[in-house]
Design an enzyme around this catalytic site. Structure first.
Site, PDB file in Angstrom:
ATOM      1  CB  ALA A 140      -0.885  -0.007   1.240  1.00 18.38           C
ATOM      2  N   GLY A 146       0.773  -5.207   0.826  1.00 18.76           N
ATOM      3  CA  GLY A 146      -0.324  -5.279  -0.146  1.00 18.76           C
ATOM      4  C   GLY A 146       0.142  -5.842  -1.474  1.00 18.76           C
ATOM      5  CD  GLU A 186      -2.586  -7.903   2.199  1.00 14.93           C
ATOM      6  OE1 GLU A 186      -3.317  -8.207   3.161  1.00 14.93           O
ATOM      7  OE2 GLU A 186      -2.259  -6.729   1.927  1.00 14.93           O
ATOM      8  CD  GLU A 220       1.402  -5.775   5.370  1.00  9.95           C
ATOM      9  OE1 GLU A 220       0.779  -5.859   4.303  1.00  9.95           O
ATOM     10  OE2 GLU A 220       2.327  -6.555   5.680  1.00  9.95           O
TER      11      GLU A 220
HETATM   12  C1  LIG Z   1      -3.114  -3.388   3.159  1.00 11.83           C
HETATM   13  C2  LIG Z   1      -1.692  -3.716   3.242  1.00 11.83           C
HETATM   14  O1  LIG Z   1      -1.626  -4.947   3.837  1.00 11.83           O
HETATM   15  C3  LIG Z   1      -0.883  -2.809   4.107  1.00 11.83           C
HETATM   16  C4  LIG Z   1      -1.614  -1.610   4.558  1.00 11.83           C
HETATM   17  C5  LIG Z   1       0.409  -2.446   3.430  1.00 11.83           C
HETATM   18  O2  LIG Z   1       0.711  -2.831   2.362  1.00 11.83           O
HETATM   19  S1  LIG Z   1       1.426  -1.416   4.330  1.00 11.83           S
HETATM   20  C6  LIG Z   1       2.885  -1.253   3.314  1.00 11.83           C
HETATM   21  C7  LIG Z   1       3.697  -2.502   3.395  1.00 11.83           C
HETATM   22  N1  LIG Z   1       4.939  -2.283   2.666  1.00 11.83           N
HETATM   23  C8  LIG Z   1       6.058  -1.988   3.303  1.00 11.83           C
HETATM   24  O3  LIG Z   1       6.107  -1.892   4.513  1.00 11.83           O
HETATM   25  C9  LIG Z   1       7.300  -1.779   2.468  1.00 11.83           C
HETATM   26  C10 LIG Z   1       7.993  -0.536   2.922  1.00 11.83           C
HETATM   27  N2  LIG Z   1       9.157  -0.250   2.097  1.00 11.83           N
HETATM   28  C11 LIG Z   1      10.325  -0.897   2.329  1.00 11.83           C
HETATM   29  O4  LIG Z   1      10.470  -1.756   3.177  1.00 11.83           O
HETATM   30  C12 LIG Z   1      11.498  -0.461   1.498  1.00 11.83           C
HETATM   31  O5  LIG Z   1      11.274   0.842   1.066  1.00 11.83           O
HETATM   32  C13 LIG Z   1      11.724  -1.356   0.276  1.00 11.83           C
HETATM   33  C14 LIG Z   1      10.517  -1.487  -0.514  1.00 11.83           C
HETATM   34  C15 LIG Z   1      12.250  -2.697   0.760  1.00 11.83           C
HETATM   35  C16 LIG Z   1      12.846  -0.655  -0.606  1.00 11.83           C
HETATM   36  O6  LIG Z   1      13.928  -0.389   0.222  1.00 11.83           O
HETATM   37  P1  LIG Z   1      15.144   0.499  -0.357  1.00 11.83           P
HETATM   38  O7  LIG Z   1      16.147   0.574   0.741  1.00 11.83           O
HETATM   39  O8  LIG Z   1      15.538  -0.024  -1.664  1.00 11.83           O
HETATM   40  O9  LIG Z   1      14.557   1.951  -0.633  1.00 11.83           O
HETATM   41  P2  LIG Z   1      13.867   2.948   0.385  1.00 11.83           P
HETATM   42  O10 LIG Z   1      14.734   4.121   0.607  1.00 11.83           O
HETATM   43  O11 LIG Z   1      13.399   2.228   1.581  1.00 11.83           O
HETATM   44  O12 LIG Z   1      12.584   3.371  -0.442  1.00 11.83           O
HETATM   45  C17 LIG Z   1      12.740   4.119  -1.625  1.00 11.83           C
HETATM   46  C18 LIG Z   1      11.664   5.177  -1.629  1.00 11.83           C
HETATM   47  O13 LIG Z   1      10.383   4.522  -1.731  1.00 11.83           O
HETATM   48  C19 LIG Z   1       9.523   4.958  -0.718  1.00 11.83           C
HETATM   49  N3  LIG Z   1       8.647   3.834  -0.355  1.00 11.83           N
HETATM   50  C20 LIG Z   1       9.011   2.579  -0.125  1.00 11.83           C
HETATM   51  N4  LIG Z   1       7.950   1.795   0.164  1.00 11.83           N
HETATM   52  C21 LIG Z   1       6.853   2.594   0.083  1.00 11.83           C
HETATM   53  C22 LIG Z   1       5.450   2.394   0.263  1.00 11.83           C
HETATM   54  N5  LIG Z   1       4.939   1.209   0.557  1.00 11.83           N
HETATM   55  N6  LIG Z   1       4.644   3.456   0.125  1.00 11.83           N
HETATM   56  C23 LIG Z   1       5.146   4.673  -0.192  1.00 11.83           C
HETATM   57  N7  LIG Z   1       6.482   4.951  -0.375  1.00 11.83           N
HETATM   58  C24 LIG Z   1       7.310   3.910  -0.241  1.00 11.83           C
HETATM   59  C25 LIG Z   1      10.466   5.354   0.416  1.00 11.83           C
HETATM   60  O14 LIG Z   1       9.866   6.261   1.289  1.00 11.83           O
HETATM   61  C26 LIG Z   1      11.615   6.007  -0.355  1.00 11.83           C
HETATM   62  O15 LIG Z   1      11.194   7.285  -0.701  1.00 11.83           O
HETATM   63  P3  LIG Z   1      12.220   8.450  -0.722  1.00 11.83           P
HETATM   64  O16 LIG Z   1      12.844   8.516   0.626  1.00 11.83           O
HETATM   65  O17 LIG Z   1      13.245   8.103  -1.798  1.00 11.83           O
HETATM   66  O18 LIG Z   1      11.391   9.666  -1.055  1.00 11.83           O
END
Ligand SMILES: C[C@H](O)[C@H](C)C(=O)SCCNC(=O)CCNC(=O)[C@H](O)C(C)(C)COP(=O)([O-])OP(=O)([O-])OC[C@H]1O[C@@H](n2cnc3c(N)ncnc32)[C@H](O)[C@@H]1OP(=O)([O-])[O-]
Length: 718
Positions: A61, A100, A103, A123
């Site tokens: 998400a 997501g 999912e 999450e």
């Molecule tokens: C219903 C549903 O079940 C629920 C509710 C959800 O799904 S909740 C969401 C669940 N997903 C997550 O928890 C994944 C979170 N992201 C990460 O773990 C890591 O980012 C990465 C994917 C392993 C990449 O790591 P990286 O080291 O290569 O780069 P980065 O520096 O971290 O990230 C690069 C850039 O991407 C942005 N970014 C990464 N993931 C993002 C996300 N999910 N949403 C928005 N921005 C995101 C981050 O802020 C940064 O931005 P900027 O600083 O450049 O402006």
């Protein structure tokens, strides 16, 4: 958004497009729904492949949308549309399938992953749970124990492990999208009834209750007050005890409970804070996007004590050639052994090649003449460090960076010992240096922007989170620790016990309370700093014993050190341990007696001190110093301070960090409570709310991302 194309004649290709991680923003969700309807409606299309642009499937998400009103099609109907599709839908997983994103892949009928892809449900690290069917589909697909592990830990798994668990159907080293298209063609026309995971019965292993009991105990032990892990267990339990539709309702209830919790907001704030600190700026205007780092191939470490050894390992593991210097022969051979052991254990744990060959050991400082960067890690003594910097300035090649691992001494004073003060910067590692993720990069008034950029980049290459901070006594972390520790000492004088204070802080979420941490790091470390600050005096009774520079001072720590109670290393400190080096802290009757005697000696009457007072005095004093640091420009923003405290000082991540926590409590409340305690303790300047805190509180508690606007206003107006 999502792009649509037709490939190989009969395959509808839906490509997620939302750089950098193709997060499921409103536009992407709308695109997927629209493109699915299109693919299902086109008669020529026999199957569908979903993939992500730029070699990344989907990062989940869009966390950036969490703070705003939800728009666009919700996730759950979208995954239902895909799972119910009459044509096979194949997920082509490259790079990442997280949250997501996984999912979405689980709603597809087949999953093809590239061998380098990682998958997972992170999450819980955002204070949430998989809220688009993940808690209901994953246990049906891979069983309850494995699903509980992935969902409560949030750990990422490799494609190979995902294949072994049964999450993906195929792993390829070739282009996963091409492989998915071939696969989609190969399953065209086959029945999909057995491919809709939500229809699977959820396996009920015989010891089901024991499995959930163990999982709940496990998360209670490690959560330290975080509510998401336990809630994840409840959601998976619904998958076993309820039919799918009811289970989804339960998942939605539990998800919204977490989504609206303060902890989720704190963890999402922290997610972006840890990324924001890489966009650093200094008080004299140097910035991450205008300062070019210098290339560093060869580095050196001077002084191979505990910190020097950890730094050497961290450099070698990051692929740098390292010259490790220790002038004492005996120390050098001991260090060699220790470093080898750490490298072997690290290589085994991380499954990476050994880096022994990266390190050259020497007894002579001359050996660093051709390196690009030196990190000095000798004993924490200014005179000794000055000598080393004079030597390095004479020996090192022009342009070599001279860095110090001091935990609080004046960087600029060390720079004055060199011909090129612009090449001097602090690289403050945290023990153990090859494990702890935090690096304080301390710039002096003369440190050049390139040198700061280089040190920040070095940290990133060493797998650290680097935070740029200005030069002052104790920098950010240790400077804020002083008023925190001071209040803890004062609370003992007034009637509290170390166990009581630590219990309050551990219930708040700290892994260890202030007195256990002091015993772990050694009471003598702080004693030495207080001595060099001229705070330790022989006077043991009378008012002078408890006043320094007109302010209240507690000599309790000094008195314990004078009695050789340095903590774990001596088996006695604020707590007692079974032996020197023991790790298990037990209340010490001797210390209780000593405190009573001390209070009697100083005419102090013990009083009952409640939980709230302990928490407020310790945390608000630390927070107030944080605002003073922002006011002084030592840290550029609250994120810098919060990342330092979460990664370096055990501040509970689900509380966001000290500055975020202050915002959650309400800055006006923090000011009001500080003033309350300051009235009772007028001789404690650290309880006097600093003007930036007052200003922010008076301007209606602005949201934390708005603080920088106020901070950046010319300091004179503060
Ligand atoms: C219903 C549903 O079940 C629920 C509710 C959800 O799904 S909740 C969401 C669940 N997903 C997550 O928890 C994944 C979170 N992201 C990460 O773990 C890591 O980012 C990465 C994917 C392993 C990449 O790591 P990286 O080291 O290569 O780069 P980065 O520096 O971290 O990230 C690069 C850039 O991407 C942005 N970014 C990464 N993931 C993002 C996300 N999910 N949403 C928005 N921005 C995101 C981050 O802020 C940064 O931005 P900027 O600083 O450049 O402006």
């Amino acid at each position: 958004m999502a792009l649509y194309s037709r490939v190989s004649g009969s395959v509808g290709m839906i490509t997620l497009q939302n750089p950098p991680v193709n997060a499921l923003s409103a536009a992407v969700r709308q695109g997927i729904v629209d493109m699915m309807h299109r693919a299902l409606s086109e008669p020529e299309v026999k199957s569908v492949v979903i993939c992500g642009q730029n070699g990344k499937f989907c990062g989940g998400a869009d966390i950036r949308e969490f703070g705003a009103k939800m728009t666009g099609p919700p996730l759950v109907p979208m995954v239902h549309l895909i799972e119910a599709a009459s044509k096979p839908v194949v997920a082509a997983i490259e790079g990442i399938a997280l949250g997501g994103g996984l999912e979405l892949a689980l709603s597809c009928h087949y999953r093809i992953a590239h061998s380098k892809a990682t998958l997972g449900f992170p999450e819980v690290a955002l204070g949430l749970l998989p809220g688009a069917g993940g808690t209901q589909r994953l246990p049906r697909l891979i069983g309850v124990p494995a699903a509980l592990d992935l969902i409560t830990t949030g750990r990422h798994v490799t494609a190979a492990e995902a294949r072994q668990l049964g999450i993906v159907d195929e792993v390829t080293d070739l282009n996963a999208v091409d492989a998915a298209v071939k696969f989609a063609q190969s399953v065209t026309g086959k029945s999909l009834d057995a491919r809709r995971i939500s229809t699977y019965p959820c396996p009920r292993p015989p010891d089901l209750d024991a499995i959930f009991e163990r999982a709940m105990q496990q998360v209670r032990r490690s959560a330290r007050g975080a509510i998401a892990p336990g809630t994840c267990v409840q959601a998976v339990h619904a998958a076993v005890t309820l039919p799918y539709a009811k289970g989804m309702e339960r998942e939605r209830e539990l998800f919204s409970l977490l989504f609206t919790s303060g902890q989720a907001r704190a963890l999402q704030y922290y997610f972006f804070a840890q990324r924001a600190v890489s966009r650093w700026s200094t008080a004299n205007g140097a910035r991450w996007d205008t300062s070019k780092p210098r290339p560093v191939r060869k580095a050196a470490v001077i002084g191979l004590g505990t910190m020097g050894r950890g730094i050497t390992v961290s450099l070698a593991q990051a692929g740098f050639s390292v010259v490790a210097v220790e002038t004492q022969e005996q120390q050098l051979s001991e260090a060699k052994q220790a470093v080898s052991g750490m490298l072997e254990r690290g290589a085994k744990r991380r499954g990476v090649p050994l880096a022994h060959d990266k390190i050259k050991y020497s007894c002579s400082v001359q050996a660093v003449a051709d390196v690009d960067l030196v990190i000095e890690a000798v004993f924490e003594d200014m005179a000794l460090k000055k000598t080393v910097f004079q030597q390095l300035s004479a020996i090192c090649k022009p342009g070599a960076l001279l860095c110090t691992n001091t935990s609080g001494l004046d960087i600029d004073e060390l720079a004055s010992q060199t011909q090129s003060p612009e090449l001097v910067v602090g690289m403050h590692f945290f023990a153990p240096a090859h494990v702890m993720q935090l690096l304080e990069v301390v710039y002096g008034p003369r440190s050049s922007p390139e040198v700061v950029a280089t040190a920040m980049q070095m940290g990133k290459k060493m797998g650290k989170v680097s935070v740029a901070v200005g030069n002052c006594r104790g920098f950010v972390g240790n400077r804020m620790l002083k008023p925190y520790l001071e209040q803890a000492f004062f609370l003992l004088e007034e009637g509290a016990t170390p166990e009581q204070v630590d219990q309050v802080l551990e219930e708040f979420g700290f892994a260890m309370g202030v007195f256990k941490v002091s015993d772990l790091s050694g009471l003598d470390v702080g004693w030495k700093v207080r001595k060099s600050d001229g705070l330790v005096s022989p006077a043991s009774t009378g008012t002078s014993a408890r006043i320094r520079g007109g302010s209240r001072y507690s000599p309790l720590g000094d008195l314990l050190c004078e009695r050789g109670r340095f903590g774990q290393k001596t088996g006695r400190g604020w707590f007692q341990y079974d032996k020197p080096g023991g790790r298990v802290a037990k209340p010490d009757p001797w210390l209780h007696g000593f405190l009573e005697e001390y209070r009697a000696q100083h005419g102090l009457v013990a009083r009952r001190i409640d939980h709230q007072e302990v928490l407020e005095r310790c945390l608000y004093a630390l927070i107030n110093e944080g605002f003073q640091i922002l006011q002084d420009g030592i840290a550029a923003g609250p994120e810098d301070i919060d990342v330092i405290y979460v990664l370096g000082y055990g501040w509970p991540r689900h509380r966001g960090g000290p500055m975020f926590y202050a915002g959650q409590v309400g800055l006006d409340k923090v000011v009001e409570r500080l003033e309350h305690y300051q009235q009772i303790h007028p001789d404690v300047p650290g309880l006097q709310p600093c003007s930036l805190l007052r200003k922010l509180a008076a301007s209606g508690n602005p949201a934390i991302h708005k603080w920088r606007e106020v901070i950046q206003k010319p300091r004179s107006q503060l």
